[in-house]
Write a protein that holds these residues in place. Structure first.
Motif, mmCIF file in Angstrom:
data_model
loop_
_atom_site.group_PDB
_atom_site.id
_atom_site.type_symbol
_atom_site.label_atom_id
_atom_site.label_comp_id
_atom_site.label_asym_id
_atom_site.label_seq_id
_atom_site.Cartn_x
_atom_site.Cartn_y
_atom_site.Cartn_z
ATOM 1 N N GLN A 71 0.827 -1.193 0.000
ATOM 2 C CA GLN A 71 0.000 0.000 0.000
ATOM 3 C C GLN A 71 0.870 1.254 0.000
ATOM 4 O O GLN A 71 1.842 1.338 0.752
ATOM 5 C CB GLN A 71 -0.917 0.005 1.235
ATOM 6 C CG GLN A 71 -1.752 1.247 1.409
ATOM 7 C CD GLN A 71 -2.765 1.466 0.304
ATOM 8 O OE1 GLN A 71 -3.256 0.523 -0.297
ATOM 9 N NE2 GLN A 71 -3.073 2.712 0.029
ATOM 10 N N ASN A 72 0.532 2.217 -0.858
ATOM 11 C CA ASN A 72 1.219 3.508 -0.837
ATOM 12 C C ASN A 72 0.970 4.180 0.515
ATOM 13 O O ASN A 72 0.031 3.831 1.223
ATOM 14 C CB ASN A 72 0.726 4.387 -1.985
ATOM 15 C CG ASN A 72 1.055 3.784 -3.333
ATOM 16 O OD1 ASN A 72 2.069 3.109 -3.489
ATOM 17 N ND2 ASN A 72 0.213 4.005 -4.311
ATOM 18 N N ASP A 84 1.987 12.426 10.758
ATOM 19 C CA ASP A 84 1.016 11.425 11.182
ATOM 20 C C ASP A 84 0.661 10.549 9.987
ATOM 21 O O ASP A 84 0.607 11.015 8.841
ATOM 22 C CB ASP A 84 -0.257 12.098 11.712
ATOM 23 C CG ASP A 84 0.000 12.899 12.979
ATOM 24 O OD1 ASP A 84 0.793 12.436 13.823
ATOM 25 O OD2 ASP A 84 -0.587 13.988 13.115
ATOM 26 N N ASN A 85 0.386 9.283 10.257
ATOM 27 C CA ASN A 85 0.071 8.307 9.221
ATOM 28 C C ASN A 85 -1.411 8.379 8.850
ATOM 29 O O ASN A 85 -2.274 8.081 9.672
ATOM 30 C CB ASN A 85 0.435 6.908 9.726
ATOM 31 C CG ASN A 85 0.295 5.860 8.661
ATOM 32 O OD1 ASN A 85 -0.179 6.114 7.568
ATOM 33 N ND2 ASN A 85 0.713 4.652 8.986
ATOM 34 N N PHE A 86 -1.684 8.782 7.613
ATOM 35 C CA PHE A 86 -3.042 8.822 7.088
ATOM 36 C C PHE A 86 -3.183 7.888 5.896
ATOM 37 O O PHE A 86 -4.013 8.099 5.021
ATOM 38 C CB PHE A 86 -3.415 10.262 6.691
ATOM 39 C CG PHE A 86 -3.844 11.107 7.856
ATOM 40 C CD1 PHE A 86 -5.189 11.305 8.122
ATOM 41 C CD2 PHE A 86 -2.909 11.673 8.702
ATOM 42 C CE1 PHE A 86 -5.587 12.072 9.204
ATOM 43 C CE2 PHE A 86 -3.290 12.444 9.782
ATOM 44 C CZ PHE A 86 -4.639 12.649 10.040
ATOM 45 N N PRO A 91 -6.956 5.257 -1.442
ATOM 46 C CA PRO A 91 -7.553 4.060 -2.039
ATOM 47 C C PRO A 91 -6.559 2.900 -1.989
ATOM 48 O O PRO A 91 -5.345 3.098 -2.049
ATOM 49 C CB PRO A 91 -7.811 4.483 -3.494
ATOM 50 C CG PRO A 91 -7.795 5.972 -3.480
ATOM 51 C CD PRO A 91 -6.876 6.370 -2.377
ATOM 52 N N ARG A 92 -7.064 1.703 -1.863
ATOM 53 C CA ARG A 92 -6.213 0.503 -1.800
ATOM 54 C C ARG A 92 -5.418 0.372 -3.092
ATOM 55 O O ARG A 92 -5.970 0.432 -4.181
ATOM 56 C CB ARG A 92 -7.092 -0.732 -1.584
ATOM 57 C CG ARG A 92 -6.316 -1.962 -1.261
ATOM 58 C CD ARG A 92 -5.989 -1.975 0.223
ATOM 59 N NE ARG A 92 -5.188 -3.152 0.505
ATOM 60 C CZ ARG A 92 -4.025 -3.101 1.127
ATOM 61 N NH1 ARG A 92 -3.552 -1.965 1.551
ATOM 62 N NH2 ARG A 92 -3.349 -4.191 1.354
ATOM 63 N N TYR A 124 -5.019 9.955 -8.724
ATOM 64 C CA TYR A 124 -5.778 10.189 -7.520
ATOM 65 C C TYR A 124 -6.146 11.661 -7.474
ATOM 66 O O TYR A 124 -5.268 12.519 -7.361
ATOM 67 C CB TYR A 124 -4.959 9.825 -6.265
ATOM 68 C CG TYR A 124 -4.558 8.381 -6.213
ATOM 69 C CD1 TYR A 124 -5.496 7.414 -5.864
ATOM 70 C CD2 TYR A 124 -3.260 7.976 -6.480
ATOM 71 C CE1 TYR A 124 -5.155 6.073 -5.807
ATOM 72 C CE2 TYR A 124 -2.904 6.641 -6.419
ATOM 73 C CZ TYR A 124 -3.850 5.696 -6.082
ATOM 74 O OH TYR A 124 -3.478 4.384 -6.032
ATOM 75 N N LEU A 125 -7.442 11.952 -7.572
ATOM 76 C CA LEU A 125 -7.907 13.328 -7.517
ATOM 77 C C LEU A 125 -8.101 13.730 -6.062
ATOM 78 O O LEU A 125 -8.782 13.046 -5.305
ATOM 79 C CB LEU A 125 -9.202 13.496 -8.303
ATOM 80 C CG LEU A 125 -9.096 13.187 -9.800
ATOM 81 C CD1 LEU A 125 -10.452 13.341 -10.474
ATOM 82 C CD2 LEU A 125 -8.049 14.068 -10.473
#
Length: 130
Positions: A71-72, A84-86, A91-92, A124-125
């Motif tokens: 995962q990115n 912080d990790n968001f 999206p997967r 990714y918009l």
């Protein structure tokens, strides 16, 4: 090199197979490794590229990394280059990504992201409220 903590000197974020690294400039242009204190723990990704830009509209530089077969990652700057990790907000995508670019692809005034993968390229918009 860019100014991640907004103190008017250049810092370095390094993508890596394993843990990414964050080095902030100190006095006399020496770099200090602040990875342990400023980045989320346990990420351990095979990062192949990154962009640094304000993704959430708060005026602080954020980091998005693309990862090889994982995962990115999305790290939002909470201030003073503490991130912080968001990642769960992305999206997967576990493709074998090898590159990333940014731009305002939908011309709405915020930064969108384009990832390059071995099987699929994606846009990714960014729909962050203004």
């Amino acid at each position: 090199m860019l100014d991640l903590d907004l103190d008017n000197d250049k810092d370095i974020f390094v993508t890596n197979s394993g843990d990414d690294r964050l080095h902030l400039s100190e006095l006399n242009y020496k770099l200090g490794d602040v990875t342990a204190s400023n980045l989320p723990t346990g990420m351990n990704t095979d990062s192949t590229g990154s962009i640094v830009t304000d993704l959430d509209g708060d005026g602080l530089p954020d980091i998005l990394t693309v990862n090889w077969g994982q995962q990115n990652s999305l790290l939002l700057n909470a201030g003073a280059a503490f991130f912080d990790n968001f990642t769960d907000q992305l999206p997967r995508d576990t493709d074998y990504n090898y590159g990333v670019a940014m731009g305002d692809f939908d011309l709405d005034g915020d930064t969108d992201v384009f990832t390059f993968g071995t099987s699929v390229d994606r846009i990714y918009l960014n729909d962050t409220p203004k």
